[in-house]
Structure formats: C-alpha cells, structure tokens
Motif scaffolding. Structure first.
Motif, PDB file in Angstrom:
ATOM      1  N   ILE A  89       7.898  -1.240   6.496  1.00 14.90           N
ATOM      2  CA  ILE A  89       7.478   0.135   6.190  1.00 14.90           C
ATOM      3  C   ILE A  89       8.659   0.896   5.609  1.00 14.90           C
ATOM      4  CG2 ILE A  89       6.711   2.330   7.182  1.00 14.90           C
ATOM      5  CD1 ILE A  89       5.188   0.721   9.266  1.00 14.90           C
ATOM      6  N   CYS A  90       8.421   1.602   4.532  1.00 14.24           N
ATOM      7  CA  CYS A  90       9.465   2.424   3.908  1.00 14.24           C
ATOM      8  C   CYS A  90       8.880   3.813   3.641  1.00 14.24           C
ATOM      9  CB  CYS A  90       9.952   1.791   2.608  1.00 14.24           C
ATOM     10  SG  CYS A  90      11.213   2.764   1.751  1.00 14.24           S
ATOM     11  N   THR A  91       9.441   4.818   4.291  1.00  9.51           N
ATOM     12  CA  THR A  91       8.979   6.197   4.123  1.00  9.51           C
ATOM     13  C   THR A  91      10.110   7.029   3.520  1.00  9.51           C
ATOM     14  OG1 THR A  91       7.477   6.028   6.005  1.00  9.51           O
ATOM     15  CG2 THR A  91       8.073   8.249   5.261  1.00  9.51           C
ATOM     16  N   GLY A  92       9.837   7.622   2.386  1.00  7.95           N
ATOM     17  CA  GLY A  92      10.867   8.407   1.716  1.00  7.95           C
ATOM     18  C   GLY A  92      11.079   9.763   2.371  1.00  7.95           C
ATOM     19  N   PHE A 119       0.850  -1.186   0.000  1.00  6.18           N
ATOM     20  CA  PHE A 119       0.000   0.000   0.000  1.00  6.18           C
ATOM     21  C   PHE A 119       0.890   1.241   0.000  1.00  6.18           C
ATOM     22  CE2 PHE A 119      -2.378  -3.425   1.844  1.00  6.18           C
ATOM     23  CZ  PHE A 119      -3.642  -3.296   1.299  1.00  6.18           C
ATOM     24  N   ILE A 120       0.464   2.227  -0.760  1.00  3.78           N
ATOM     25  CA  ILE A 120       1.248   3.465  -0.902  1.00  3.78           C
ATOM     26  C   ILE A 120       0.416   4.634  -0.396  1.00  3.78           C
ATOM     27  CG2 ILE A 120       2.473   4.999  -2.480  1.00  3.78           C
ATOM     28  CD1 ILE A 120       2.808   2.631  -4.374  1.00  3.78           C
ATOM     29  N   SER A 152       4.168  -3.136   3.255  1.00  2.12           N
ATOM     30  CA  SER A 152       3.851  -4.415   2.617  1.00  2.12           C
ATOM     31  C   SER A 152       3.334  -5.360   3.691  1.00  2.12           C
ATOM     32  CB  SER A 152       5.088  -4.991   1.935  1.00  2.12           C
ATOM     33  OG  SER A 152       5.533  -4.130   0.897  1.00  2.12           O
ATOM     34  N   ILE A 153       2.198  -6.009   3.416  1.00  7.73           N
ATOM     35  CA  ILE A 153       1.520  -6.845   4.411  1.00  7.73           C
ATOM     36  C   ILE A 153       1.124  -8.168   3.764  1.00  7.73           C
ATOM     37  CG2 ILE A 153      -0.392  -6.978   6.050  1.00  7.73           C
ATOM     38  CD1 ILE A 153      -0.605  -3.932   5.844  1.00  7.73           C
ATOM     39  N   VAL A 154       1.367  -9.264   4.502  1.00  8.78           N
ATOM     40  CA  VAL A 154       0.845 -10.580   4.108  1.00  8.78           C
ATOM     41  C   VAL A 154      -0.406 -10.833   4.949  1.00  8.78           C
ATOM     42  CG1 VAL A 154       1.287 -13.048   3.995  1.00  8.78           C
ATOM     43  CG2 VAL A 154       3.138 -11.424   3.510  1.00  8.78           C
ATOM     44  N   GLU A 172       8.465  19.067   8.242  1.00  7.82           N
ATOM     45  CA  GLU A 172       8.317  18.097   9.314  1.00  7.82           C
ATOM     46  C   GLU A 172       6.897  17.520   9.359  1.00  7.82           C
ATOM     47  OE1 GLU A 172       9.524  21.149   9.675  1.00  7.82           O
ATOM     48  OE2 GLU A 172      11.651  20.606   9.780  1.00  7.82           O
ATOM     49  N   LEU A 173       6.791  16.202   9.360  1.00  8.39           N
ATOM     50  CA  LEU A 173       5.507  15.537   9.513  1.00  8.39           C
ATOM     51  C   LEU A 173       5.746  14.127  10.031  1.00  8.39           C
ATOM     52  CD1 LEU A 173       3.904  14.368   6.155  1.00  8.39           C
ATOM     53  CD2 LEU A 173       6.342  14.701   6.477  1.00  8.39           C
ATOM     54  N   ASP A 174       4.680  13.487  10.507  1.00  8.02           N
ATOM     55  CA  ASP A 174       4.766  12.152  11.078  1.00  8.02           C
ATOM     56  C   ASP A 174       3.734  11.265  10.395  1.00  8.02           C
ATOM     57  OD1 ASP A 174       5.605  10.159  13.062  1.00  8.02           O
ATOM     58  OD2 ASP A 174       3.591  10.416  13.851  1.00  8.02           O
ATOM     59  N   ILE A 175       4.168  10.070   9.945  1.00  8.57           N
ATOM     60  CA  ILE A 175       3.289   9.143   9.243  1.00  8.57           C
ATOM     61  C   ILE A 175       3.244   7.836  10.027  1.00  8.57           C
ATOM     62  CG2 ILE A 175       2.836   7.927   7.088  1.00  8.57           C
ATOM     63  CD1 ILE A 175       4.536   9.984   5.646  1.00  8.57           C
ATOM     64  N   LYS A 176       2.042   7.321  10.255  1.00  9.73           N
ATOM     65  CA  LYS A 176       1.857   6.027  10.902  1.00  9.73           C
ATOM     66  C   LYS A 176       0.966   5.147  10.027  1.00  9.73           C
ATOM     67  CE  LYS A 176       2.233   7.404  15.774  1.00  9.73           C
ATOM     68  NZ  LYS A 176       1.503   7.484  17.071  1.00  9.73           N
TER      69      LYS A 176
END
Length: 604
Positions: free
Chosen positions: A181-184, A150-151, A201-203, A161-165
C-alpha cells in the motif's frame, strides 16, 4: 431546543442591551450557505433606525469587517453577505453568508449599538469539505496470478487529516489489507482544499474470484466512513489433463506459436495498441473534478498520440491539436488536462491516459472523446462517452405562514428547493407517512448559473386533529444519493413557557441603591404572554419593563421581564413575585424573590 449561550452583554441601570448567539461554534460545509445567529434584547422599544450592527471576523491575527448596518444602509464588505433589516425590530441581527469558501473560516463578532448601550457576541465558523472519491479501475477482468494496482483518488477535502483503509471483501467477510500500500501526502490546491492518492497492488489467487476491493475513507466532514468498491473477475485457464497425444499436440502448438512470434518480431515490429472503452463516473457534479481513463495496452513502438475532446452536436472544433484535424470531430480540445504515462512490459508498451476535468452545467450531455493515433493503426482509434452533469440543491427548507399561527388559522407550509440541476425534480408531501394530493407547486423555474428552483406548498386548517401531525417534504433529484426529507410538526396546543428563577442586579442589594430584578421566560408558543409583578401580594404597576420576544429557528419565543426600584430599610424581607400566564399553561407559573438588603453600600 437549542441551548442559548450568552457570549456578550452590557447592561446599564437605565437600559439593558443583551447580545447573544445560539451556539459558540458553527460547523458548515464549503459551497453551502450559512446563517450566523445573533440576537439582542433591549428593555426599550426597538426601531430599525436606532440600531447599528457590525459583523467582523478574526482570522489569525487579522480582524476585518464583513457587513455593517448604520441604521439606514447595509455595507457588505464580503460579497453577498447581508443582514435582514426587518428582523432588527424583533432583535435579530443574524448574518447571512452564501456559498461558503475556506476564506470565510474564522471567529465572527456581532456588535450591536443602540445608543448609548452596546453589546457583542462571538461565535466560531469552522468549515469542512467532503472528499470526492474515485476508485480505478472499475470491475476489472484479470488472469489468475496477475498483479493489479488499484488507485483510490480523493479530491477537494478539508481539513487535511483523513484516514484511508484498503479492504478485501469475500462474501460477508472483510479483511484489511496491510501490504503493498502506498498513500501519498495530501497536497493543497489553489482553492485551499486537499487532494491525495492511495494505491494497493494485489496478486489474485483462485479463491479471490468474485471478491470486492474497497477503499474506505474517514474524514471530519463525513458523518460515517465513505466507501468505493470494485468487483474482481478472474479468468482461470484449466491445465489439460491426460494423454500423450494431447501433450504432443501442445508441444507442437507451442513451437508453432514461438515460430510465429519470432517471425512477427523480425518482420512485423509494429504492434497496434488495444484501446479500452472510456472509464468515467456515471454522474458528475458541476464544479467537482471528474476523472476519465482510457487504457492502451500491448503496442510497439513507444511513440503514441492521445488527444481528448469535449463538445456537443454542431459545436465547432476550438483551437489546434497535436493530433491533427479530425473531420469527424467538432469539439473543444482539452488534452492539456490529461496525462499519459507509458510503461514497458517485455517487448511491448502500455499506457494509461487519465483526464482530470472539472465540468460545468453547460457540459451536461456533452460527448467526451479520446482519440489515439499510432504508427501501427491504419486509422485513429476513437472512444467516446456522454457525460452527465448535475448540481445538488444549494438549500432546502420548510417555512410556514403565518409564522405564528393560532387555532382556526389556515396554515401554508412551503417546501423550497433552491439552485439545482437538471430541471426534473419530484417534491411530494406526506402527513404522518401518508401521501398528500392537495399540493400546489410553483416551478421549477430558472435561476442563476443555469440552475433551477422549485416551491411546493400545502394548505391546512389548524385544528385539534392536526395537533402533533408531522408533515414531511420528500425531495427526489438526480444529484442526490437518496431521497431527502424535511419535516415540520404541527403545534396546535402551544408550548408552555419555561420560567427561570428571578435574578438580582446587584446580587447583594443596598439600601438607597437602585436595583433590577429580572425573570427570563423562554421557549413558549404562541407569542402572546402576560407577565405581572407583585410585592407581598400587591400588584406593581410602575418600574416594570419587558424585552421584545425573540424567535429561534424552532419557532418558539423567549423574552425578559424586569422590575426596577430603589429598596428602603422597611423593604427588607419583602417577597417579590413574577407571575406568568400563557395559553399553553393550565395554571399560572410563579417565581419569588425574598429581598435581603445591606445597611449600607459595601466597599469595593
């Protein structure tokens, strides 16, 4: 009531010019309009032609002029900035800045000159831009045990500055995802705002069916965390139970499938792509990037052509395309705004064609088309969807006329909504929560950039029954996430003044040296007010001066009253009284000052 902060003033013995602003810092959103407040008071009557105003901004180590007024002409060095000349007569030199950009951020100084006196006040303008968030794919149908990526795309935010969960929600329980999790790193675009992507990415297991994947973003521009979610639908293949006959049949079927697959691979090497429907937001804001996706799955060979078009009925195709001419398509080729990464899965290929396009108002109702050509397709695959474009109102506010009404007046409340699209809009009035029917509406009428504005007004007599009534203007428009409400409270009784303690200049009076006693009266309504000075109970008629009333954004007024005199030895111990009378006061408000003078002027 907004707290008044005095940021700069210059007072002389013969005149007094004070310049102030309503707050040390103003926080505003990119693309909105801003009013930088600057108020000044002078003990002498103010004429517009006697006032000079200069607004300048400091950004880094550079200072530049923004807008100036020389008593006759306004010179706007920042496009469309302005100062209202009529308001200068009441001590208001505020600066209007429309359609803010990041270039407008800085420390602004308002300098006022009424010769020979000058004063200045400074405030900081800080800007933020709210991120636009897209979560892809939407509501996917997955197989049990399948891994899915998921993107979460964040566009046009500021500052960086920001925070992603990432969160998985099952029924009412939420779990924060920590793995895969990969955050650019956010990168800065040409307009100064930032863009970033995060993916997970989730199984999925059997118990994940019906769960929801959420992308939660926290940013300075957001009053609360913003979420985007997508639901998960799993297809579970039940293992057959039982008997030898069924098992034998399965073995035969699997052998047959294997034989067919082998023959297909040997003799039918070309496999056509499965082309999905277009994935794009239901509503798009003009000037904000939309992301549209078309998935191509399970094809061979690798070579594939994907083209994107946008257009309306009757529009001729513009430009050439590597996809070739399409007699069914009359539109503009926008393929250059798309990327089509291809990945290999076993002996087949998958591709995701992603279009990043910024629509305008003119694109509303246009058809977005994705055309796919591949060797194994007998004809081009065509997927299309209409796009809906809207513009949020640039400004919404309530004004009253007359601005300083009295009991018995008929007051006109106007609800103004400026620069929105599309044209349909609902503006309704409520009185203490009850809908009102006696409403007059003007518009919607056309304004700049194909947008519309509307003006709705309601007339009411200012009676005792109306005192304290709250009138609410409700605005419902396609571009708004919810109904926007603006409120105005009727004040028929008036607001009593706040009378401050008397101040002396100099603080330590000296015999034979002229001094000034000042009393500030603030936050009163209506404007009419009587201020008297007395000495030891005897009214004073000379040496008294008062400033013009300054009105703040809440509709209440403030002013200064001063008494100027030269103390003698016999004045020591005298009591000076400032007495205030106002319609909203039951009794006079008085403040006293006891004079204590020094025998001679002190050394500095």
């Amino acid at each position: 009531m907004a707290r008044i902060v005095v940021l700069g003033a210059l007072c002389a013995l013969t005149e007094c010019l004070e310049v102030r602003t309503s707050a040390p810092q103003l926080l505003a959103l990119v693309d909105e309009d801003a009013l930088l407040h600057c108020y000044f008071t002078s003990l002498a009557p103010i004429r517009t032609e006697d006032v000079a105003v200069k607004w300048s901004v400091r950004r880094g180590g550079t200072v530049r002029s923004v807008c100036t007024f020389d008593g006759v002409h306004i010179d706007s060095l920042r496009q469309e900035s302005s100062i209202d000349q009529q308001l200068l007569q009441i001590g208001n030199a505020s600066l209007y800045l429309p359609s803010l950009t990041l270039e407008d951020e800085g420390d602004y100084t308002c300098t006022v000159l009424i010769s020979p006196e000058a004063g200045e006040a400074t405030l900081a303008l800080r800007l933020t831009a709210q991120p636009a968030i897209y979560l892809l794919p939407e509501n996917p149908h997955l197989s049990l045990g399948e891994m899915k990526t998921f993107i979460c795309k964040l566009r046009h935010f500021y500052p960086q500055e920001l925070d992603i969960k990432w969160i998985m929600k099952k029924e009412k329980r939420e779990a924060v995802l920590m793995k895969e999790i990969c955050t650019g790193v956010p990168y800065r675009g040409e307009n100064g705002t930032f863009t970033a992507d995060s993916q997970v990415s989730i199984v999925f297991a059997d118990e994940d069916d019906g769960s929801e994947i959420l992308c939660e973003v926290r940013h300075q521009s957001l009053p609360q965390p913003l979420r985007r979610g997508t639901s998960i639908h799993l297809t579970v293949v039940q293992a057959p139970s039982s008997v030898a006959v069924i098992l034998s049949t399965l073995v035969m079927v699997m052998a047959l499938i294997f034989a067919i697959a082998l023959l297909s691979w040997k003799f039918l090497a070309s496999v056509p792509p499965r082309v999905s429907s277009l994935i794009l937001p239901e509503m798009n804001m003009a000037g904000e990037e939309l992301v549209a996706i078309c998935n191509l799955n399970g094809f061979r060979p690798r070579a594939v052509d994907v083209c994107w078009y946008i257009g309306k009925s009757g529009q001729q195709q513009a430009g050439s395309s590597h996809c070739g001419d399409d007699p069914l398509l009359q539109a503009t080729d926008i393929t250059s705004y798309a990327k089509h990464p291809v990945s290999k899965h076993g002996n087949l290929f998958n591709a995701t064609s992603q279009l990043s396009y910024t629509p305008s108002v003119q694109d509303d109702g246009a058809m977005l088309v994705c055309v796919v050509r591949h060797k194994a397709l007998s004809a081009a695959a065509r997927r299309e969807s209409h796009i809906n474009v809207a513009v949020r109102p640039k400004k919404s506010y309530i004004s009253s006329w007359p601005p300083d009404p009295r009991a018995g007046d008929t007051v006109t409340l106007s609800c103004v909504v400026e620069r929105f699209y599309p044209k349909p809009i609902a503006v309704t009035w409520l009185r203490n929560g009850q809908a009102q029917s006696s409403v007059t509406q003007f518009g919607p009428f056309s304004c700049d950039n194909d947008c519309y504005s509307v003006w709705s007004q309601i007339d009411l007599p200012l009676t005792e029954e109306e005192d304290g009534a709250v009138y609410t203007c409700q605005i419902s428009h396609l571009s708004l996430r919810s109904v926007e409400e603006l409120s105005y409270e009727i004040n028929a009784q008036g607001t009593p003044p706040e009378v401050q303690f008397i101040t002396a200049d100099p603080v330590t009076p000296v015999i034979g040296q002229e001094m000034l006693l000042s009393c500030r009266i603030s936050n009163f309504f209506p404007r009419e007010i009587a201020v008297d000075w007395s000495k030891d109970g005897v009214r004073l008629d000379t040496g008294i001066c008062r400033s013009l009333c300054v009105t703040n954004t809440n509709g209440v007024h403030s002013m200064w009253s001063s008494f100027k005199f030269t103390p003698a030895a016999e004045d020591d111990g005298s009591i000076f009284t400032c007495s205030v009378q106002h319609a909203a006061l039951k009794n006079r408000e008085e403040r006293t000052y006891t004079l204590s003078v020094a025998a001679e002027k002190p050394f500095k």
